[in-house]
Write a protein that holds these residues in place. Structure first.
Motif, PDB file in Angstrom:
ATOM      1  N   ARG A   1       0.858  -1.184   0.000  1.00 52.37           N
ATOM      2  CA  ARG A   1       0.000   0.000   0.000  1.00 52.37           C
ATOM      3  C   ARG A   1       0.888   1.226   0.000  1.00 52.37           C
ATOM      4  O   ARG A   1       2.049   1.156   0.405  1.00 52.37           O
ATOM      5  N   ALA A   2       0.323   2.343  -0.420  1.00 55.50           N
ATOM      6  CA  ALA A   2       1.090   3.586  -0.402  1.00 55.50           C
ATOM      7  C   ALA A   2       0.257   4.720   0.179  1.00 55.50           C
ATOM      8  O   ALA A   2      -0.921   4.859  -0.143  1.00 55.50           O
ATOM      9  N   PHE A   3       0.879   5.494   1.053  1.00 50.06           N
ATOM     10  CA  PHE A   3       0.294   6.752   1.524  1.00 50.06           C
ATOM     11  C   PHE A   3       0.935   7.875   0.723  1.00 50.06           C
ATOM     12  O   PHE A   3       2.161   7.937   0.623  1.00 50.06           O
ATOM     13  N   VAL A   4       0.114   8.743   0.159  1.00 52.72           N
ATOM     14  CA  VAL A   4       0.629   9.883  -0.591  1.00 52.72           C
ATOM     15  C   VAL A   4      -0.042  11.136  -0.057  1.00 52.72           C
ATOM     16  O   VAL A   4      -1.276  11.189   0.016  1.00 52.72           O
ATOM     17  N   SER A   5       0.755  12.119   0.356  1.00 53.96           N
ATOM     18  CA  SER A   5       0.150  13.385   0.784  1.00 53.96           C
ATOM     19  C   SER A   5       0.753  14.519  -0.030  1.00 53.96           C
ATOM     20  O   SER A   5       1.927  14.477  -0.400  1.00 53.96           O
ATOM     21  N   PHE A   6      -0.065  15.518  -0.331  1.00 58.87           N
ATOM     22  CA  PHE A   6       0.414  16.650  -1.124  1.00 58.87           C
ATOM     23  C   PHE A   6      -0.447  17.885  -0.865  1.00 58.87           C
ATOM     24  O   PHE A   6      -1.605  17.774  -0.487  1.00 58.87           O
ATOM     25  N   PRO A   7       0.154  19.076  -1.089  1.00 60.59           N
ATOM     26  CA  PRO A   7      -0.639  20.301  -1.009  1.00 60.59           C
ATOM     27  C   PRO A   7      -1.523  20.397  -2.249  1.00 60.59           C
ATOM     28  O   PRO A   7      -1.081  20.086  -3.353  1.00 60.59           O
ATOM     29  N   ASN A   8      -2.766  20.796  -2.044  1.00 61.42           N
ATOM     30  CA  ASN A   8      -3.739  20.888  -3.136  1.00 61.42           C
ATOM     31  C   ASN A   8      -3.653  22.270  -3.779  1.00 61.42           C
ATOM     32  O   ASN A   8      -4.015  23.272  -3.171  1.00 61.42           O
ATOM     33  N   PHE A   9      -3.187  22.308  -5.014  1.00 64.58           N
ATOM     34  CA  PHE A   9      -3.008  23.600  -5.683  1.00 64.58           C
ATOM     35  C   PHE A   9      -4.313  24.180  -6.223  1.00 64.58           C
ATOM     36  O   PHE A   9      -4.313  25.235  -6.820  1.00 64.58           O
ATOM     37  N   ALA A  10      -5.446  23.476  -6.011  1.00 62.65           N
ATOM     38  CA  ALA A  10      -6.731  24.049  -6.409  1.00 62.65           C
ATOM     39  C   ALA A  10      -7.485  24.614  -5.199  1.00 62.65           C
ATOM     40  O   ALA A  10      -8.650  24.952  -5.289  1.00 62.65           O
ATOM     41  N   HIS A  11      -6.803  24.709  -4.048  1.00 59.81           N
ATOM     42  CA  HIS A  11      -7.431  25.295  -2.866  1.00 59.81           C
ATOM     43  C   HIS A  11      -7.889  26.720  -3.170  1.00 59.81           C
ATOM     44  O   HIS A  11      -7.252  27.435  -3.929  1.00 59.81           O
ATOM     45  N   TRP A  12      -8.984  27.152  -2.556  1.00 58.34           N
ATOM     46  CA  TRP A  12      -9.574  28.454  -2.909  1.00 58.34           C
ATOM     47  C   TRP A  12      -8.611  29.626  -2.740  1.00 58.34           C
ATOM     48  O   TRP A  12      -8.651  30.578  -3.513  1.00 58.34           O
ATOM     49  N   ARG A  13      -7.699  29.554  -1.762  1.00 62.81           N
ATOM     50  CA  ARG A  13      -6.769  30.680  -1.588  1.00 62.81           C
ATOM     51  C   ARG A  13      -5.818  30.810  -2.760  1.00 62.81           C
ATOM     52  O   ARG A  13      -5.448  31.898  -3.163  1.00 62.81           O
ATOM     53  N   VAL A  14      -5.397  29.642  -3.292  1.00 68.68           N
ATOM     54  CA  VAL A  14      -4.518  29.646  -4.460  1.00 68.68           C
ATOM     55  C   VAL A  14      -5.280  30.231  -5.649  1.00 68.68           C
ATOM     56  O   VAL A  14      -4.787  31.084  -6.378  1.00 68.68           O
ATOM     57  N   ARG A  15      -6.540  29.789  -5.821  1.00 70.12           N
ATOM     58  CA  ARG A  15      -7.368  30.288  -6.923  1.00 70.12           C
ATOM     59  C   ARG A  15      -7.575  31.782  -6.810  1.00 70.12           C
ATOM     60  O   ARG A  15      -7.511  32.509  -7.798  1.00 70.12           O
ATOM     61  N   LEU A  16      -7.864  32.248  -5.590  1.00 69.22           N
ATOM     62  CA  LEU A  16      -8.157  33.660  -5.373  1.00 69.22           C
ATOM     63  C   LEU A  16      -6.932  34.505  -5.672  1.00 69.22           C
ATOM     64  O   LEU A  16      -7.020  35.551  -6.322  1.00 69.22           O
ATOM     65  N   SER A  17      -5.777  34.024  -5.223  1.00 73.06           N
ATOM     66  CA  SER A  17      -4.541  34.748  -5.448  1.00 73.06           C
ATOM     67  C   SER A  17      -4.243  34.867  -6.946  1.00 73.06           C
ATOM     68  O   SER A  17      -3.853  35.929  -7.440  1.00 73.06           O
ATOM     69  N   LEU A  18      -4.476  33.779  -7.683  1.00 71.43           N
ATOM     70  CA  LEU A  18      -4.260  33.804  -9.133  1.00 71.43           C
ATOM     71  C   LEU A  18      -5.281  34.708  -9.812  1.00 71.43           C
ATOM     72  O   LEU A  18      -4.973  35.448 -10.740  1.00 71.43           O
ATOM     73  N   LEU A  19      -6.524  34.639  -9.331  1.00 68.35           N
ATOM     74  CA  LEU A  19      -7.618  35.394  -9.936  1.00 68.35           C
ATOM     75  C   LEU A  19      -7.442  36.894  -9.725  1.00 68.35           C
ATOM     76  O   LEU A  19      -7.547  37.686 -10.650  1.00 68.35           O
ATOM     77  N   LEU A  20      -7.158  37.288  -8.477  1.00 69.89           N
ATOM     78  CA  LEU A  20      -7.097  38.704  -8.146  1.00 69.89           C
ATOM     79  C   LEU A  20      -5.780  39.339  -8.547  1.00 69.89           C
ATOM     80  O   LEU A  20      -5.750  40.438  -9.069  1.00 69.89           O
ATOM     81  N   GLY A  21      -4.678  38.615  -8.283  1.00 71.28           N
ATOM     82  CA  GLY A  21      -3.377  39.226  -8.543  1.00 71.28           C
ATOM     83  C   GLY A  21      -2.617  38.562  -9.665  1.00 71.28           C
ATOM     84  O   GLY A  21      -1.600  39.063 -10.116  1.00 71.28           O
ATOM     85  N   GLY A  22      -3.096  37.393 -10.106  1.00 67.78           N
ATOM     86  CA  GLY A  22      -2.371  36.661 -11.147  1.00 67.78           C
ATOM     87  C   GLY A  22      -1.035  36.128 -10.661  1.00 67.78           C
ATOM     88  O   GLY A  22      -0.132  35.903 -11.449  1.00 67.78           O
ATOM     89  N   ARG A  23      -0.897  35.936  -9.348  1.00 66.09           N
ATOM     90  CA  ARG A  23       0.385  35.503  -8.794  1.00 66.09           C
ATOM     91  C   ARG A  23       0.215  34.193  -8.039  1.00 66.09           C
ATOM     92  O   ARG A  23      -0.793  33.979  -7.392  1.00 66.09           O
ATOM     93  N   MET A  24       1.269  33.338  -8.053  1.00 65.42           N
ATOM     94  CA  MET A  24       1.257  32.152  -7.202  1.00 65.42           C
ATOM     95  C   MET A  24       1.324  32.631  -5.756  1.00 65.42           C
ATOM     96  O   MET A  24       2.142  33.477  -5.429  1.00 65.42           O
ATOM     97  N   PRO A  25       0.458  32.118  -4.897  1.00 67.00           N
ATOM     98  CA  PRO A  25       0.408  32.618  -3.527  1.00 67.00           C
ATOM     99  C   PRO A  25       1.551  32.105  -2.666  1.00 67.00           C
ATOM    100  O   PRO A  25       2.154  31.079  -2.961  1.00 67.00           O
ATOM    101  N   VAL A  26       1.826  32.831  -1.618  1.00 67.28           N
ATOM    102  CA  VAL A  26       2.767  32.391  -0.597  1.00 67.28           C
ATOM    103  C   VAL A  26       1.941  32.266   0.679  1.00 67.28           C
ATOM    104  O   VAL A  26       1.403  33.242   1.169  1.00 67.28           O
ATOM    105  N   THR A  27       1.755  31.038   1.178  1.00 63.60           N
ATOM    106  CA  THR A  27       0.941  30.816   2.373  1.00 63.60           C
ATOM    107  C   THR A  27       1.746  29.975   3.358  1.00 63.60           C
ATOM    108  O   THR A  27       2.861  29.563   3.055  1.00 63.60           O
ATOM    109  N   ARG A  28       1.147  29.680   4.504  1.00 63.77           N
ATOM    110  CA  ARG A  28       1.840  28.878   5.514  1.00 63.77           C
ATOM    111  C   ARG A  28       2.220  27.510   4.957  1.00 63.77           C
ATOM    112  O   ARG A  28       3.275  26.976   5.242  1.00 63.77           O
TER     113      ARG A  28
END
Length: 200
Positions: free
Chosen positions: A108-135
């Protein structure tokens, strides 16, 4: 007890006690130490960063210095109960190959990753057109190790395409779990437990 990162705590809680575990991209060995000390697991690690390898070895852990993209080929089939890839998928050059290797080496395999479709990422791209920097995504676009920006839905589609079985999935929002329904929008982090499909 060290305070494990939320995705690691989740993985640690769902690894069967006494298992053989390979932690790919194990960092300083925090998860491996927890698995060894709390779950009685035989944990081995693979880590690219020399400083992390030294830190893990100082904890009495068995860690090899190596690169997930090339060095997984050296491990025999089904040599582990679980292969773990936490926050390393998006840094691999060929994530699909790494996934195949994980499920060849581990049952079996456990795989964890940050979700790049999270709303904050979307909002940052939408409003500023920039990849966000978050915690959870602290680096700027040019010094981030994340070379593949995967989303929950991308990952689900990929796994289905490869005929892999998703045994369980957990979604984190900050340090808390959130439902799978709107996970692609709301989850900051995803953890999947995959198994090989026996038809292959």
């Amino acid at each position: 007890m060290t305070q494990l990162r939320p995705d690691l705590a989740l993985i640690a809680a769902h690894v069967a006690p006494g298992s053989r575990v390979l932690d790919v991209g194990c960092g300083d060995g925090a998860l491996m130490a927890a698995l060894r000390d709390d779950r009685g697991c035989d944990a081995r690690g693979l880590e690219i960063d020399g400083g992390n390898v030294a830190a893990a070895m100082a904890r009495g852990l068995s860690v090899a210095q190596g690169d997930a993209d090339v060095d997984l080929a050296g491990y025999p089939d089904a040599s582990f109960d679980y292969a773990i890839l936490s926050q390393t998928l998006q840094t691999a050059r060929a994530p699909h190959v790494v996934l195949d290797e994980l499920l060849r080496i581990g049952r079996r395999a456990f795989v964890s990753f940050p979700n790049f479709a999270h709303w904050r990422v979307r909002l940052s791209l939408l409003l500023g057109g920039r990849m966000p920097v978050t915690r959870l995504l602290p680096e700027r676009w040019y010094d981030t190790p994340n070379i593949h920006h995967v989303t929950v839905d991308d990952f689900r589609a990929h796994v289905a395409e490869r005929g892999l079985a998703v045994e369980r999935a957990w979604f984190l929002r900050g340090d808390r779990q959130t439902g799978g329904g709107a996970a692609n929008l709301l989850a900051e982090h995803a953890v999947f437990l995959l198994a090989r499909n026996h038809h292959h």
